[in-house]
Design a protein around this motif. Structure first.
Motif, PDB file in Angstrom:
ATOM      1  N   PHE A   1      36.251  25.121   2.776  1.00  0.00           N
ATOM      2  CA  PHE A   1      37.143  25.758   1.820  1.00  0.00           C
ATOM      3  C   PHE A   1      38.592  25.641   2.295  1.00  0.00           C
ATOM      4  O   PHE A   1      38.860  25.622   3.493  1.00  0.00           O
ATOM      5  CB  PHE A   1      36.847  27.258   1.704  1.00  0.00           C
TER       6      PHE A   1
ATOM      7  N   GLN B   1      30.906  36.208  -3.940  1.00  0.00           N
ATOM      8  CA  GLN B   1      30.276  34.971  -4.399  1.00  0.00           C
ATOM      9  C   GLN B   1      29.817  35.258  -5.807  1.00  0.00           C
ATOM     10  O   GLN B   1      29.003  36.158  -6.033  1.00  0.00           O
ATOM     11  CB  GLN B   1      29.108  34.570  -3.521  1.00  0.00           C
TER      12      GLN B   1
ATOM     13  N   GLU C   1      28.560  27.924  -4.192  1.00  0.00           N
ATOM     14  CA  GLU C   1      28.863  28.464  -2.873  1.00  0.00           C
ATOM     15  C   GLU C   1      30.293  28.971  -2.747  1.00  0.00           C
ATOM     16  O   GLU C   1      30.690  29.459  -1.707  1.00  0.00           O
ATOM     17  CB  GLU C   1      28.634  27.372  -1.813  1.00  0.00           C
ATOM     18  N   LYS C   2      31.061  28.880  -3.800  1.00  0.00           N
ATOM     19  CA  LYS C   2      32.479  29.246  -3.706  1.00  0.00           C
ATOM     20  C   LYS C   2      32.630  30.747  -3.505  1.00  0.00           C
ATOM     21  O   LYS C   2      31.918  31.545  -4.105  1.00  0.00           O
ATOM     22  CB  LYS C   2      33.218  28.809  -4.969  1.00  0.00           C
ATOM     23  N   LEU C   3      33.584  31.104  -2.676  1.00  0.00           N
ATOM     24  CA  LEU C   3      33.880  32.501  -2.396  1.00  0.00           C
ATOM     25  C   LEU C   3      35.320  32.803  -2.813  1.00  0.00           C
ATOM     26  O   LEU C   3      36.242  32.059  -2.450  1.00  0.00           O
ATOM     27  CB  LEU C   3      33.697  32.808  -0.906  1.00  0.00           C
TER      28      LEU C   3
ATOM     29  N   ARG D   1      31.625  27.621   5.814  1.00  0.00           N
ATOM     30  CA  ARG D   1      30.481  28.498   5.620  1.00  0.00           C
ATOM     31  C   ARG D   1      29.223  27.688   5.851  1.00  0.00           C
ATOM     32  O   ARG D   1      29.056  26.609   5.279  1.00  0.00           O
ATOM     33  CB  ARG D   1      30.482  29.043   4.204  1.00  0.00           C
TER      34      ARG D   1
ATOM     35  N   TYR E   1      42.190  27.849   1.372  1.00  0.00           N
ATOM     36  CA  TYR E   1      42.810  28.976   0.681  1.00  0.00           C
ATOM     37  C   TYR E   1      44.303  28.968   0.946  1.00  0.00           C
ATOM     38  O   TYR E   1      44.758  28.559   2.014  1.00  0.00           O
ATOM     39  CB  TYR E   1      42.229  30.298   1.174  1.00  0.00           C
TER      40      TYR E   1
END
Lengths: 115, 116
Positions: free
Chosen positions: B35, A96, A102-104, B95, B37
Motif C-alpha cells: 500500500f 477493511q 484487501e484494501k484498508l 500486509r 498512503y
C-alpha cells in the motif's frame, strides 16, 4: 470508498483523564483497527476491534490502557485511559470494507495532546 | 520478520514533473499486499494505491502508479505531473494476507515537497 467519520478530530486533555474516540463507518466493514502515530513517527497497530468480543491487542498495548468497543459492524470506540504526555499522538481507525478486497482505509484521525 | 524500508526521508520535485518514492520490503509470506498512503499536515491517511503480490500488472490510480519489482522486493510509487497539493508525507505499508490479521507494517515515510 466508505466514509469513515472519526470524532473528535483533535483534543487537548489534562494528565490523568481519559478520552474516548469514536469511529463510524457508513457501510458494513469486515475488519476495524486502531493505530497510533506518535510525533514524527510511523503508524503502529494498537489492536483489532472485534464485533461483540474483546479486542485483539498488539504487543505493548493492554486493554486497561486502551479499552476498545465494537458493538456492531459499523462503529467502534477507543479510549485512552489515565493519560500522560507520552500519549500525545494521532490516533486513527482503519477499516477493511466489504467488497473492496484487501484494501484498508483510514479515518481522518484524532490529534491528541496531553498536558 | 516483516519490514518496510523507505530510504528517502525527504524529496523535492518541480511542479508538473514526475517523482519516484522508493520502498523496499521483506517478508517470507508468499501472499501479501503493498500500500501507499499520503498524509498531509492535517494528519489524515489517504489511500493512494494497492498492489497484490500475485497481481500480474503494476497498479495504477490516476496520476499514481506502482512500480512493482517482485524479485527485487521493491514497490516504488511514481507520481506523474506533480501538483503543489502533492506536498505531504508518503508512507509505504505491507500486509501479509494469509494471516488475515489486517495488520499493516509501515515504513518511516518520505516527505515530498513540490516546488512551484
Amino acid at each position: 470508498s466508505a466514509v469513515i467519520s472519526q470524532k473528535p478530530s483533535r483534543d487537548i486533555c489534562q494528565r490523568g483523564t481519559s478520552l474516548t474516540i469514536q469511529c463510524q463507518v457508513d457501510s458494513q466493514v469486515t475488519m476495524m483497527f486502531w493505530y497510533r502515530q506518535q510525533p514524527g513517527q510511523s503508524l503502529t497497530l494498537i489492536a483489532t476491534a472485534n464485533q461483540g468480543s474483546e479486542a485483539t491487542y498488539e504487543s505493548g498495548f493492554v486493554i486497561d490502557k486502551f479499552p476498545i468497543s465494537r458493538p456492531n459492524l459499523t462503529f467502534s470506540t477507543l479510549t485512552v485511559s489515565n493519560m500522560s504526555p507520552e500519549d500525545s499522538s494521532i490516533y486513527l481507525c482503519s477499516v477493511q470494507q466489504a467488497g473492496r478486497g484487501e484494501k484498508l482505509f483510514f479515518g481522518s484521525g484524532t490529534q491528541l495532546s496531553v498536558l | 520478520a516483516q519490514k518496510i524500508t523507505q530510504t528517502q526521508p525527504g524529496m523535492f520535485v518541480q511542479e508538473k514533473e514526475a517523482v519516484t518514492l522508493d520502498c523496499t520490503y521483506d517478508t517470507s509470506d508468499p501472499s501479501y499486499g503493498l500500500f501507499w498512503y499520503k498524509q498531509p499536515s492535517s494528519g489524515e491517511m489517504i489511500f493512494l494505491i494497492y498492489q497484490g503480490s500475485y497481481d500480474q500488472q503494476n497498479a495504477t490510480e490516476g496520476r499514481y502508479s506502482l512500480n512493482f519489482q517482485k524479485a527485487r522486493k521493491s514497490a516504488n510509487l511514481v507520481i506523474s505531473a506533480s501538483q503543489l497539493g502533492d506536498s505531504a508525507m508518503y508512507f509505504c505499508a505491507m500486509r501479509e494476507t494469509l494471516s488475515n490479521t489486517g495488520k499493516l507494517i509501515f515504513g518511516q515515510g518520505t516527505t515530498l515537497q513540490v516546488k512551484p
